[in-house]
Design an enzyme around this catalytic site. Structure first.
Site: not given
Length: 322
Positions: A186-188, A190
């Site tokens: 999960l990106d930062m 999200t």
């Protein structure tokens, strides 16, 4: 004449002969009859009352195969490991039921090890290397394997270590002896559900799109959304790295200037949900992953973690085809 009586009333019979009496060949049905194996060295306890009724309702209890004198380990095909742990004990420790209930399952032919049905109670296995199913559902019998659900907050890096010293997933679970790795990223920006495990086979299947494990996201966008947005996403959107189609889409909530939508897909490309919605004219304001396969984020608070239940793990392995 009794077989045990000495002939002609003479002296005591010599011992050490090949036969049962007077050195002759053994008679049928007596000494030549092979001993019945119970696997554990003790005669099987007679089932009575509720235990017997449960067994009768499931299936007739199979009779253990007979083996001749000098037979070795219980018959379990290639699955028996003399240095292993008794199968019923492994199942009981894995939460399949009491030791007696697990014995009933084995006797009824409901248990497989490495794909082979095992019905003898004397079979031993290695829980670290062998795969056990009960009624077609896999049981995690290796106590060394760990499965953790984490609610990743915004701003946390999806790694177990960060050279820049930023908050990462290891900070969410604290120091551990196992070498854990994350299932997907999960990106930062999200938030939401991410799994940590040291089960490489399961992690691979959960991440690979060919196994079709769905991932569910809630996205906050500027509203209102057009009526045919769901249709466009299901039919597929062309991105710079190829077309992407969602499995399902629905509008969860809508207010002036605001909309909350749910997107389900099994793709794992980087920022795929954000790029999909932005390509249709709806930049994402907030994104939360709420479900991975059968595992639901639920009321797990941001930054907290929990172990998967046995039921969740069985469902997860089922959707991953394990």
């Amino acid at each position: 004449m009794s077989p045990s009586a000495p002939r002609g009333g003479g002296g005591p019979r010599r011992s050490g002969g090949r036969g049962a009496a007077g050195g002759g060949r053994p008679s049928r049905g007596s000494a030549a009859r092979p001993a019945r194996s119970t696997g554990g060295g003790k005669p099987p306890r007679e089932r009575r009352g509720a235990a017997k009724r449960m067994t009768d309702e499931i299936a007739p209890a199979p009779q253990p195969p007979r083996r001749g004198p000098g037979a070795g380990a219980p018959r379990g095909g290639q699955v028996h490991d003399p240095e292993g742990v008794r199968l019923q004990k492994v199942l009981a420790m894995a939460g399949a039921g009491s030791r007696r209930a697990c014995e009933e399952m084995i006797a009824a032919g409901r248990v497989t090890v490495d794909g082979e049905v095992v019905t003898e109670l004397g079979v031993r296995i290695d829980p670290r290397t062998q795969v056990v199913h009960v009624d077609g559902l896999r049981f995690a019998v290796d106590d060394d394997l760990v499965y953790i659900a984490v609610n990743k907050p915004k701003g946390v890096v999806s790694t177990m270590y960060d050279e820049q010293g930023r908050l990462n997933l290891a900070d969410m679970v604290g120091p551990r002896e196992e070498r854990l790795f994350h299932v997907g990223r999960l990106d930062m920006d999200t938030e939401g559900l991410i799994l940590l495990t040291n089960d490489g086979a399961l992690a691979h299947r959960l991440q690979h799109p060919s196994y079709g494990v769905p991932k569910t996201y809630l996205a906050e966008v500027r509203g209102p959304v057009k009526r045919d947005l769901g249709k466009a996403l299901r039919e597929g959107v062309e991105l710079e790295d190829g077309p992407v189609a969602v499995d399902s889409f629905r509008l969860v909530d809508s207010k002036p200037g605001y909309a909350l939508v749910e997107v389900v897909l099994h793709e794992g490309r980087k920022h795929v949900v954000r790029r999909l919605l932005e390509a249709e004219g709806y930049p994402v304001l907030r994104l939360v992953r709420t479900q991975l396969g059968p595992i639901v984020l639920g009321d797990l608070k941001p930054g907290k973690n929990r172990r998967l239940t046995r039921g969740e793990l069985q469902q997860l392995m089922a959707v991953a085809g394990l």
